[in-house]
Design an enzyme around this catalytic site. Structure first.
Site, PDB file in Angstrom:
ATOM      1  N   GLU A  91     -24.070 152.528  68.493  1.00 45.79           N
ATOM      2  CA  GLU A  91     -24.289 153.874  67.963  1.00 45.79           C
ATOM      3  C   GLU A  91     -23.082 154.777  68.210  1.00 45.79           C
ATOM      4  O   GLU A  91     -22.668 154.976  69.370  1.00 45.79           O
ATOM      5  CB  GLU A  91     -25.541 154.503  68.602  1.00 45.79           C
ATOM      6  N   LYS A 270     -34.982 159.170  74.473  1.00 44.74           N
ATOM      7  CA  LYS A 270     -34.206 158.180  73.712  1.00 44.74           C
ATOM      8  C   LYS A 270     -32.723 158.479  73.879  1.00 44.74           C
ATOM      9  O   LYS A 270     -31.897 157.571  74.053  1.00 44.74           O
ATOM     10  CB  LYS A 270     -34.603 158.209  72.230  1.00 44.74           C
ATOM     11  N   ASP A 286     -30.871 143.899  82.288  1.00 39.02           N
ATOM     12  CA  ASP A 286     -31.971 143.790  81.329  1.00 39.02           C
ATOM     13  C   ASP A 286     -32.335 145.187  80.804  1.00 39.02           C
ATOM     14  O   ASP A 286     -32.974 145.979  81.505  1.00 39.02           O
ATOM     15  CB  ASP A 286     -33.149 143.128  82.059  1.00 39.02           C
ATOM     16  N   HIS A 384     -21.985 164.027  65.282  1.00 44.80           N
ATOM     17  CA  HIS A 384     -22.409 162.702  64.834  1.00 44.80           C
ATOM     18  C   HIS A 384     -21.702 162.309  63.559  1.00 44.80           C
ATOM     19  O   HIS A 384     -21.284 161.185  63.398  1.00 44.80           O
ATOM     20  CB  HIS A 384     -23.910 162.735  64.538  1.00 44.80           C
TER      21      HIS A 384
HETATM   22  P1  NAD Z   1     -32.244 135.635  89.684  1.00 48.80           P
HETATM   23  O1  NAD Z   1     -33.463 134.922  90.103  1.00 48.80           O
HETATM   24  O2  NAD Z   1     -31.353 134.983  88.693  1.00 48.80           O
HETATM   25  O3  NAD Z   1     -31.379 136.018  90.966  1.00 48.80           O
HETATM   26  C1  NAD Z   1     -31.923 136.603  92.087  1.00 48.80           C
HETATM   27  C2  NAD Z   1     -31.734 135.714  93.294  1.00 48.80           C
HETATM   28  O4  NAD Z   1     -30.363 135.701  93.683  1.00 48.80           O
HETATM   29  C3  NAD Z   1     -32.481 136.223  94.497  1.00 48.80           C
HETATM   30  O5  NAD Z   1     -33.833 135.816  94.429  1.00 48.80           O
HETATM   31  C4  NAD Z   1     -31.707 135.592  95.640  1.00 48.80           C
HETATM   32  O6  NAD Z   1     -32.218 134.305  95.935  1.00 48.80           O
HETATM   33  C5  NAD Z   1     -30.302 135.413  95.090  1.00 48.80           C
HETATM   34  N1  NAD Z   1     -29.296 136.336  95.664  1.00 48.80           N
HETATM   35  C6  NAD Z   1     -28.003 136.016  95.931  1.00 48.80           C
HETATM   36  N2  NAD Z   1     -27.346 137.070  96.430  1.00 48.80           N
HETATM   37  C7  NAD Z   1     -28.210 138.093  96.496  1.00 48.80           C
HETATM   38  C8  NAD Z   1     -28.101 139.455  96.920  1.00 48.80           C
HETATM   39  N3  NAD Z   1     -26.959 139.978  97.386  1.00 48.80           N
HETATM   40  N4  NAD Z   1     -29.178 140.251  96.803  1.00 48.80           N
HETATM   41  C9  NAD Z   1     -30.333 139.769  96.326  1.00 48.80           C
HETATM   42  N5  NAD Z   1     -30.507 138.483  95.929  1.00 48.80           N
HETATM   43  C10 NAD Z   1     -29.446 137.641  96.011  1.00 48.80           C
HETATM   44  O7  NAD Z   1     -32.559 137.062  89.084  1.00 48.80           O
HETATM   45  P2  NAD Z   1     -33.604 138.182  89.408  1.00 48.80           P
HETATM   46  O8  NAD Z   1     -32.835 139.402  89.765  1.00 48.80           O
HETATM   47  O9  NAD Z   1     -34.679 137.735  90.335  1.00 48.80           O
HETATM   48  O10 NAD Z   1     -34.252 138.389  87.963  1.00 48.80           O
HETATM   49  C11 NAD Z   1     -33.554 139.041  86.944  1.00 48.80           C
HETATM   50  C12 NAD Z   1     -33.773 138.326  85.636  1.00 48.80           C
HETATM   51  O11 NAD Z   1     -35.162 138.173  85.362  1.00 48.80           O
HETATM   52  C13 NAD Z   1     -33.202 139.085  84.460  1.00 48.80           C
HETATM   53  O12 NAD Z   1     -32.500 138.185  83.644  1.00 48.80           O
HETATM   54  C14 NAD Z   1     -34.449 139.571  83.716  1.00 48.80           C
HETATM   55  O13 NAD Z   1     -34.171 139.702  82.352  1.00 48.80           O
HETATM   56  C15 NAD Z   1     -35.421 138.474  83.990  1.00 48.80           C
HETATM   57  N6  NAD Z   1     -36.864 138.756  83.862  1.00 48.80           N
HETATM   58  C16 NAD Z   1     -37.336 140.024  83.688  1.00 48.80           C
HETATM   59  C17 NAD Z   1     -38.708 140.227  83.588  1.00 48.80           C
HETATM   60  C18 NAD Z   1     -39.213 141.635  83.431  1.00 48.80           C
HETATM   61  O14 NAD Z   1     -38.457 142.581  83.604  1.00 48.80           O
HETATM   62  N7  NAD Z   1     -40.502 141.828  83.119  1.00 48.80           N
HETATM   63  C19 NAD Z   1     -39.585 139.135  83.678  1.00 48.80           C
HETATM   64  C20 NAD Z   1     -39.059 137.883  83.882  1.00 48.80           C
HETATM   65  C21 NAD Z   1     -37.692 137.677  83.987  1.00 48.80           C
END
Ligand code: NAD
Length: 430
Positions: A91, A270, A286, A384
């Site tokens: 945009e 928005k 995300d 815009h």
């Molecule tokens: P992930 O599981 O890929 O990574 C997180 C993991 O990284 C942690 O569980 C930990 O084991 C590790 N880690 C390493 N260094 C870390 C640090 N410094 N701090 C914290 N953890 C560390 O990702 P996530 O963050 O658990 O999930 C994010 C993903 O899930 C996004 O891609 C999102 O789109 C997706 N997702 C979103 C939804 C929703 O929002 N409703 C639902 C399902 C999946």
């Protein structure tokens, strides 16, 4: 440009084994089925600076990539630090809005931010519980064991200082099939957004809850209403910087409109998300998770309202604040796998998810200030249209230097329309 004339009309969308094909073969099949031109096929095969293999590993049935412009907003000071803000958006005017707002509050120190914490909530839904209040207490009594199970699920998170923090159990009585008992696992996910982390914990804990209560667990997933992960930002715009009292009062009136009217608040928020989503996307986070959280939070009082507030301080300056859930990470999801996201994080120069979220909140406030100022003064279309005119020029077929020339002519004529752009182009090429 490639016309849409060839879009599949006669072929079935059932393509057996599509997902098992290598990406190039998938594209070839799509080209064949959809009757795409060789130019369109070549266009899709060019994945730009996202390697095909990485794109293929990120989603199912990948056939290409889609480029979105990445701009850099200048002038931002966040917590005393000059920050350049990479923004991925289609945009026009989104990047310019942040630059303008940030310039106008630079002299008063820019944006001051804070964060409520990095706690995420995972929900476990339990149904068919005859004695929901009794069940609620039985679950709460098991806090120590629940903590153990959660922490054992993610030792890496634990190593990074995160893990289970608290337990909450709610009885929801409105369900048709009887009361639902909903357990909240409250987990510090540190530098991760944490969806996968807390979902795994909820799945590990659910069978135990069923065993303790005799209820039937169904959903086990995070809540995107991350109201224990609120990012906050504030800024001061002096009367000199914004052009006087009338502008200030116009902005406040625009804000009040959004505070009391959901029709206006939807557009107001928005605009905030124009900024926030652009930087969330650029960082590989995300956007949908952040957007869902923002809108749910905006409706927390029962009426959907503005995520920002604007007031007048004791010196007559305009002061603005924003508070919104911002569940974003530096690890996890596409933040590590997308090479552009990695570069974006380097440009932002943040070293924690907390800092990242705080910068994002500042961007949301900046974006909102600019939109309200434009609306309350010249109207949104003036700014815009200057940028939009370039899009219209491209739509009319302008290329290279023609784009700027046609856009200028459209503005000069005060008619930013594609038919006028075509006319200008014909005249220029004649
Ligand atoms: P992930 O599981 O890929 O990574 C997180 C993991 O990284 C942690 O569980 C930990 O084991 C590790 N880690 C390493 N260094 C870390 C640090 N410094 N701090 C914290 N953890 C560390 O990702 P996530 O963050 O658990 O999930 C994010 C993903 O899930 C996004 O891609 C999102 O789109 C997706 N997702 C979103 C939804 C929703 O929002 N409703 C639902 C399902 C999946």
């Amino acid at each position: 440009m490639f016309s849409g004339d060839h879009i599949m009309q006669t072929h079935s969308s059932r393509i057996s084994g599509f997902h098992n094909l290598p990406m190039a073969d998938r594209l070839a099949k799509l080209v064949d089925i959809s009757g795409l031109t060789p130019d369109a096929a070549e266009h899709l095969a060019n994945t730009g600076n996202l390697e095909a293999a990485i794109a293929d590993s990120m989603i199912e049935n990948a056939i290409g990539t889609m480029n979105i412009p990445l701009g850099v907003a200048t002038n931002m000071i966040v917590d005393g630090r000059d920050v350049l803000i990479p923004m991925a958006t289609e945009e026009s005017s989104v990047v310019a809005a942040v630059c303008n707002a940030a310039r106008q509050c630079r002299d008063s120190g820019g944006f001051v931010t804070s964060m409520s914490g990095s706690l995420m909530i995972a929900q476990i839904q339990l149904t068919q519980v005859p004695d929901p209040e009794f069940a609620r207490l039985r679950i709460l009594e098991q806090k120590a064991q629940i903590q153990q199970v959660c922490d054992d699920t993610d030792p890496v998170l634990l190593k990074h200082g995160g893990g289970f923090r608290d337990l909450e159990v709610r009885v929801l009585n409105e369900a048709r099939g009887g009361a639902m008992v909903v357990t909240h696992l409250i987990v510090d996910t540190r530098d991760a957004m944490g969806a996968n982390a807390v979902n795994s914990m909820a799945e590990a804990v659910a069978p135990l809850i069923a065993q303790w209560t005799g209820g039937r667990p169904y959903l086990r997933i995070l809540s995107n209403l991350a109201d224990r992960r609120l990012a906050r930002a504030r800024a001061t715009w002096t009367l000199d910087a914004i052009g006087g009292e009338a502008v200030r009062d116009g902005i406040i009136s625009a804000y009040e409109f959004a505070h009391i009217d959901p029709y206006r608040a939807a557009t107001h928020n928005k605009g905030i998300m124009n900024g926030v989503s652009a930087v969330v996307l650029a960082s590989g986070n995300d956007t949908r998770a952040v957007e869902a959280g923002a809108h749910a939070y905006a409706a927390r009082s029962g009426q959907y309202r503005s995520l920002t507030h604007f007031e007048v301080d004791r010196d007559g300056n305009l002061v603005g604040t924003i508070e919104m859930p911002l569940a974003v990470g530096l690890v996890g999801g596409a933040t590590k796998s997308h090479p552009t996201a990695q570069v974006v994080l380097d440009i932002l120069g943040v070293d924690s998810a907390d800092q990242l979220a705080r910068v994002f909140a500042a961007v949301g406030l900046a974006q909102n200030f600019s939109a309200l100022k434009a609306l309350a003064t010249t109207g949104i279309q003036k700014g815009h249209m200057a940028l939009h005119a370039k899009n219209i020029a491209v739509m009319a077929g302008a290329v290279g230097a023609e784009i700027e020339a046609v856009a200028r002519e459209l503005i000069a004529r005060g008619k930013v329309r594609v038919d006028i752009a075509e006319e200008c182009l014909q005249q220029m090429r004649a």
